[in-house]
Design an enzyme around this catalytic site. Structure first.
Site, mmCIF file in Angstrom:
data_model
loop_
_atom_site.group_PDB
_atom_site.id
_atom_site.type_symbol
_atom_site.label_atom_id
_atom_site.label_comp_id
_atom_site.label_asym_id
_atom_site.label_seq_id
_atom_site.Cartn_x
_atom_site.Cartn_y
_atom_site.Cartn_z
ATOM 1 N N GLN A 128 109.694 64.290 -55.627
ATOM 2 C CA GLN A 128 110.601 64.382 -54.588
ATOM 3 C C GLN A 128 110.898 65.522 -53.925
ATOM 4 O OE1 GLN A 128 114.259 62.758 -55.209
ATOM 5 N NE2 GLN A 128 114.747 61.812 -53.265
ATOM 6 N N GLY A 129 110.317 66.017 -52.932
ATOM 7 C CA GLY A 129 110.719 67.313 -52.343
ATOM 8 C C GLY A 129 111.887 67.322 -51.244
ATOM 9 N N TYR A 130 113.050 67.133 -51.624
ATOM 10 C CA TYR A 130 114.313 67.264 -51.041
ATOM 11 C C TYR A 130 114.772 68.526 -50.901
ATOM 12 C CZ TYR A 130 114.137 62.274 -49.433
ATOM 13 O OH TYR A 130 113.832 61.012 -48.787
ATOM 14 N N SER A 131 115.498 68.821 -52.288
ATOM 15 C CA SER A 131 116.443 69.735 -52.306
ATOM 16 C C SER A 131 115.765 71.207 -52.181
ATOM 17 C CB SER A 131 117.104 69.667 -53.612
ATOM 18 O OG SER A 131 117.800 68.531 -54.037
ATOM 19 N N GLU A 246 116.435 54.928 -53.695
ATOM 20 C CA GLU A 246 116.802 55.780 -54.695
ATOM 21 C C GLU A 246 118.037 55.313 -55.398
ATOM 22 O OE1 GLU A 246 117.164 59.969 -54.541
ATOM 23 O OE2 GLU A 246 116.833 60.274 -56.545
HETATM 24 C C1 LIG Z 1 118.378 66.409 -63.295
HETATM 25 C C2 LIG Z 1 118.252 66.605 -61.839
HETATM 26 C C3 LIG Z 1 116.969 66.227 -61.105
HETATM 27 C C4 LIG Z 1 116.992 66.366 -59.845
HETATM 28 N N1 LIG Z 1 115.730 65.838 -59.213
HETATM 29 C C5 LIG Z 1 115.465 66.192 -57.847
HETATM 30 C C6 LIG Z 1 114.271 65.884 -57.280
HETATM 31 O O1 LIG Z 1 113.362 65.396 -58.116
HETATM 32 N N2 LIG Z 1 114.037 66.229 -55.985
HETATM 33 C C7 LIG Z 1 114.917 66.891 -55.408
HETATM 34 O O2 LIG Z 1 114.888 67.070 -54.116
HETATM 35 N N3 LIG Z 1 116.188 67.133 -55.944
HETATM 36 C C8 LIG Z 1 116.484 66.890 -57.075
HETATM 37 N N4 LIG Z 1 117.752 67.127 -57.694
HETATM 38 C C9 LIG Z 1 118.609 67.697 -57.067
HETATM 39 C C10 LIG Z 1 119.913 66.948 -56.436
HETATM 40 O O3 LIG Z 1 119.446 66.161 -55.340
HETATM 41 C C11 LIG Z 1 120.994 67.911 -56.193
HETATM 42 O O4 LIG Z 1 121.184 68.458 -57.332
HETATM 43 C C12 LIG Z 1 122.123 67.382 -55.405
HETATM 44 O O5 LIG Z 1 121.835 66.677 -54.159
HETATM 45 C C13 LIG Z 1 123.539 68.148 -55.269
HETATM 46 O O6 LIG Z 1 122.932 69.384 -54.648
HETATM 47 P P1 LIG Z 1 123.277 70.863 -55.495
HETATM 48 O O7 LIG Z 1 123.020 70.645 -56.881
HETATM 49 O O8 LIG Z 1 122.789 71.751 -54.540
HETATM 50 O O9 LIG Z 1 125.092 71.028 -55.524
HETATM 51 P P2 LIG Z 1 126.036 71.217 -54.380
HETATM 52 O O10 LIG Z 1 125.700 70.570 -53.175
HETATM 53 O O11 LIG Z 1 126.114 72.705 -54.523
HETATM 54 O O12 LIG Z 1 127.403 70.678 -54.957
HETATM 55 C C14 LIG Z 1 128.217 71.199 -55.908
HETATM 56 C C15 LIG Z 1 129.544 70.471 -56.269
HETATM 57 O O13 LIG Z 1 130.091 70.107 -54.832
HETATM 58 C C16 LIG Z 1 130.185 68.756 -54.578
HETATM 59 N N5 LIG Z 1 130.244 68.949 -53.160
HETATM 60 C C17 LIG Z 1 129.280 69.062 -52.235
HETATM 61 N N6 LIG Z 1 129.857 68.929 -50.909
HETATM 62 C C18 LIG Z 1 130.904 68.243 -51.188
HETATM 63 C C19 LIG Z 1 131.807 67.659 -50.096
HETATM 64 N N7 LIG Z 1 131.411 67.626 -48.836
HETATM 65 N N8 LIG Z 1 132.635 66.804 -50.576
HETATM 66 C C20 LIG Z 1 132.840 66.747 -51.894
HETATM 67 N N9 LIG Z 1 132.278 67.264 -52.776
HETATM 68 C C21 LIG Z 1 131.114 67.949 -52.429
HETATM 69 C C22 LIG Z 1 128.950 68.271 -55.110
HETATM 70 O O14 LIG Z 1 129.288 66.811 -55.372
HETATM 71 C C23 LIG Z 1 128.915 69.009 -56.567
HETATM 72 O O15 LIG Z 1 129.869 68.565 -57.580
HETATM 73 C C24 LIG Z 1 117.762 66.929 -58.875
HETATM 74 C C25 LIG Z 1 119.146 67.360 -59.758
HETATM 75 C C26 LIG Z 1 119.267 67.038 -61.109
HETATM 76 C C27 LIG Z 1 120.472 67.455 -61.633
#
Ligand SMILES: Cc1cc2nc3c(=O)[nH]c(=O)nc-3n(C[C@H](O)[C@H](O)[C@H](O)COP(=O)(O)OP(=O)(O)OC[C@H]3O[C@@H](n4cnc5c(N)ncnc54)[C@H](O)[C@@H]3O)c2cc1C
Lengths: 385, 362
Positions: A128-131, A246
């Site tokens: 999954q290439g989202y983040s 998902e």
């Molecule tokens: C084990 C694991 C596997 C993953 N696998 C994939 C994958 O296969 N493909 C992929 O694309 N991504 C993957 N991810 C990424 C995942 O989708 C992101 O970690 C997630 O979307 C959160 O983004 P971030 O880590 O940048 O945190 P941030 O967005 O920086 O958030 C940091 C904190 O701030 C909070 N926050 C942010 N905005 C708000 C708001 N507006 N209101 C309240 N709280 C807020 C968040 O909830 C979090 O607690 C994976 C992550 C993990 C941990």
């Protein structure tokens, strides 16, 4: 033996179905792969899933017409329960769980014919290439770019946290195809072959010491234009629908059930399964999980009817992951001093990976849209606050 | 731990300065290694006199207070350093200091100068009366698990006939290292007919050992409150700098409330553990000390576990990486909260020793 085309699973009564699934799992699943502490790699469990594929069991939730088992919600729950009960490790199943359902909904007939059989046969493993580094919760701010040159996209940028990209053959990528448009409006959903020149994968070690997630770099990667799913610049709708799939997956009772199974085994080995305090806690958790099955079934029904998942599906994701975390914590509390030990720990005359569930549960409230984001969705779109 | 005197401040500053040595790279290098810490750092600590803080001057120590020791241990926790200050310089050393056997005084010297590193082997440390190592006719037999530090020069082995000192290289002594969550190790030791002549006796009963366990619980709780403070700091820093949706995520009120809850947990842990540590320097009866120890460690457990989980959550995926230093603290949290009693066990201990519930008449 492809039973799916000949068998109407839903016609079986529940107990008969359960017995059938159970005996197959018990007979065929390799013992050394039961209840493993980490996500298994494809070289470890590929054989089992190819076997599932050969039996026609690889896609229990897909409609029969597309090669799935077409299970009713009740049957699907039984299927999950039996998988968890036997400690069957998950594989890199994004193809089954996400890409398939998305293609069934948004793909063209040609795309379905082209991609679905490879997903069912496990030849294609999807990531999954989202983040991206600066696009996590704020996914729509992603910067990976796909420029159109003739009949190709040329993709440049970076994805991060990509689970098991090192085992994947393909990735579904959200990329910006219109830099002028506002955020969500200029994004497209593109299927990328990871063996293409210009793709580089770097594993990132996680807190548990595993290398499950990765950084993936794209340097002028060329992709045929018919790998676009849905209309150009309308990838956000596809992406959101996929997140729904998902979320219903993460929101299934599977993960808490898996933890409950380990908890029961641990209690037996430690001899505290008859302790009244333990029993009260265990059964409180068990009731929560049984309750969860009821609410889960409602959403499975929606999927089954082929209707789009409403925003309410976030309820499942929050409940399932937080119940999973409580179950993992209870394992640690029940283990006593042994909870400080890493890996498979000898307890009584058995072995239990005590920290495994904890490490699996901890990030579940982060991925798939963090639980904070799920709460935001519910507050805004469902409660209209 | 808030320094209350100049001496506390001096110790706290010195310990903090010393902490500069504890780079994340060094902490990582110690993981999955035998020994699971740096012996050179241990020697350096000894040279600063810190290993003798809790030993009377008459025995060659500094005769300092638990509150002094708390300053060091707190800084150790903040830095997440792997040297076994609490396990060795509190738990084992206090067992030794409170002993009455012939092996006591020369061992104290060697422990204080860092040349001999000791671990206490008291089976099922939450319930040391449930000891499985036996002593008969001058030999020790049995097994003991969760012995920390795993790598030691000698082990104090608790039995119902008292505590004995056994060298790691004694014949009949063997150990298996079990990896802990933080990459350190616990020893599962086996004694088969290990000779323990009277000169190796450290204590004739278990009283000192039980007291040392409660003291170590409180110092461990101090270490944990130092970790809590650092995890909170890292999290607040991240909330201020990480941007999503065009603003620092710390501006989201949902996260502000969460941060405040973590602050509450951290403050509670700090004050509770500090009060317990100060109380150790006053006369306490056994039950009072035990209740205090159970309460302080239970509080440290609950606060730290809450903070560790939330800190990761608030960092998003970054918090779940090994590359970022938060993970070191999270894994140490898992390790320490299961050591010397987890919350469930300590609450049960508290319930077993506290006064019966009194019904107040209306
Ligand atoms: C084990 C694991 C596997 C993953 N696998 C994939 C994958 O296969 N493909 C992929 O694309 N991504 C993957 N991810 C990424 C995942 O989708 C992101 O970690 C997630 O979307 C959160 O983004 P971030 O880590 O940048 O945190 P941030 O967005 O920086 O958030 C940091 C904190 O701030 C909070 N926050 C942010 N905005 C708000 C708001 N507006 N209101 C309240 N709280 C807020 C968040 O909830 C979090 O607690 C994976 C992550 C993990 C941990």
């Amino acid at each position: 033996m492809n039973t799916s085309s000949t068998q109407d699973w839903n016609a079986l009564d529940d107990d008969a179905f359960r017995a059938l699934i159970r005996s197959r799992f018990e007979a065929d699943y390799p013992t050394h792969l039961r209840y493993t502490s980490r996500r298994l790699r494809w070289h470890e469990n590929g054989e089992w899933y190819r076997h599932m594929s050969a039996m026609g069991w690889i896609a229990p939730a897909w409609p029969v017409a597309h090669g799935g088992m077409g299970l009713s919600p009740t049957k699907l729950l039984i299927f999950h329960e039996e998988q968890e009960r036997w400690g069957i490790g998950r594989f890199q199943d994004h193809g089954i769980l996400m890409v398939g359902p998305v293609l069934i909904r948004f793909g063209t007939d040609a795309q379905r014919e082209r991609w679905l059989p490879h997903i069912l046969s496990c030849e294609h493993i999807w990531a999954q290439g989202y983040s991206e580094p600066n696009a996590g919760s704020d996914l729509a701010s992603l910067r990976t770019e796909a420029r159109i040159e003739g009949d190709e996209f040329v993709i440049t940028g970076q994805k991060i946290w990509t689970t098991l990209a090192q085992d994947a053959t393909h990735m579904f990528v959200l990329a910006r195809t219109d830099k002028q448009a506002k955020k969500q409006a200029g994004i497209s959903f593109i299927l990328v072959d990871l063996t293409s020149p210009g793709v580089r994968v770097r594993p990132i070690r996680d807190l548990a010491g595993h290398e499950e997630f990765n950084e993936v770099f794209f340097d002028h990667v060329r992709v045929p234009i018919d790998h676009l799913v849905g209309p150009l610049n309308a990838g956000w709708d596809v992406a959101k629908a996929l997140l729904g799939f998902e979320r219903i997956h993460i929101g299934s009772p599977k993960l808490p059930q898996y933890a409950l199974g380990i908890l029961a085994k641990l209690a037996q080995l430690r001899g505290c399964h008859t302790d009244p305090v333990f029993k009260a806690r265990f059964n409180a958790l068990r009731m929560d999980i049984e309750d969860h099955c009821d609410i889960y079934a409602r959403f499975v029904e929606i999927v089954k009817r082929g209707e789009p998942l409403p925003d309410e599906v976030s309820v499942l994701k929050i409940l399932a992951t937080e119940t999973f975390q409580r179950a993992a914590d209870l394992i640690l509390e029940t283990a006593g001093p042994a909870a400080q030990l890493h890996g498979s720990v000898p307890i009584g005359d058995g072995l239990v990976d005590l920290l495994g569930p904890f490490y699996k549960a901890m990030p579940a409230s982060i991925y798939g849209g963090s639980n904070e984001i799920q709460r935001n969705i519910l507050a805004k779109n469902v409660l209209h606050l | 731990m808030i320094p209350r005197t100049d001496q506390h401040r001096l110790l706290a500053d010195a310990a903090r300065e010393f902490s500069a040595e504890h780079t994340p790279a060094r902490l990582r290098a110690c993981r999955l290694r035998d020994p699971e810490f740096d012996r050179t750092i241990w020697t350096a600590i000894a040279q600063l006199g810190w290993l003798g803080l809790l030993v009377d001057e008459a025995d060659g120590g500094l005769g300092a207070t638990f509150e002094d020791m708390g300053q060091l241990v707190y800084a150790w926790g903040r830095a997440c350093a792997p040297e076994p200050l609490v396990a060795s310089a509190v738990l084992a050393l206090r067992t030794l200091a409170l002993g009455d056997g012939p092996a006591r005084s020369h061992l104290l010297q060697q422990c204080i100068d860092g040349s001999h590193l000791l671990a206490l082997a008291a089976d099922s440390i939450t319930d040391p009366t449930n000891i499985s190592v036996t002593y008969a006719q001058g030999v020790l037999n049995g097994t003991c698990r969760f012995v920390v530090p795993a790598h030691a020069d000698g082990y104090l082995v608790a039995t119902h006939a008292g505590v004995f000192h056994v060298l790691a290289n004694s014949s009949g002594f063997s150990l298996q290292r079990e990896t802990r969550a933080d990459g350190s190790a616990a020893a599962w030791i086996t004694l088969s007919n290990v000779a323990a002549p009277p000169v190796q006796r450290v204590a004739s009963n278990l009283n000192g050992c039980l007291q040392a366990i409660d003291e170590a619980r409180i110092l461990c709780a101090i270490e944990m409150s130092g970790m809590a403070a650092r995890m909170l700091e890292l999290t607040l820093e991240y909330l201020r700098t990480r941007e999503q949706f065009g603003q620092a995520i710390g501006r989201f009120q949902a996260l502000q409330h969460r941060a405040v809850d973590l602050y509450l947990a951290e403050q509670l842990a700090r004050d509770v553990t500090q009060a317990a540590c100060i109380a150790l320097d006053t006369p306490l009866d056994t039950t009072a000390r035990h209740l205090l120890a159970c309460r302080a460690k239970a509080r440290a457990n609950t606060s730290l576990n809450r903070i560790a989980r939330e800190a990761v959550q608030l960092h998003g995926a970054m918090g779940f990486t090994d590359e970022y230093q938060l993970g070191l603290y999270v894994n140490r949290t898992l390790t320490l909260s299961a050591w010397l009693g987890n919350t469930t066990d300590l609450q049960a201990e508290y319930a077993a020793h506290a006064n019966d519930i009194e019904v107040l008449s209306a």
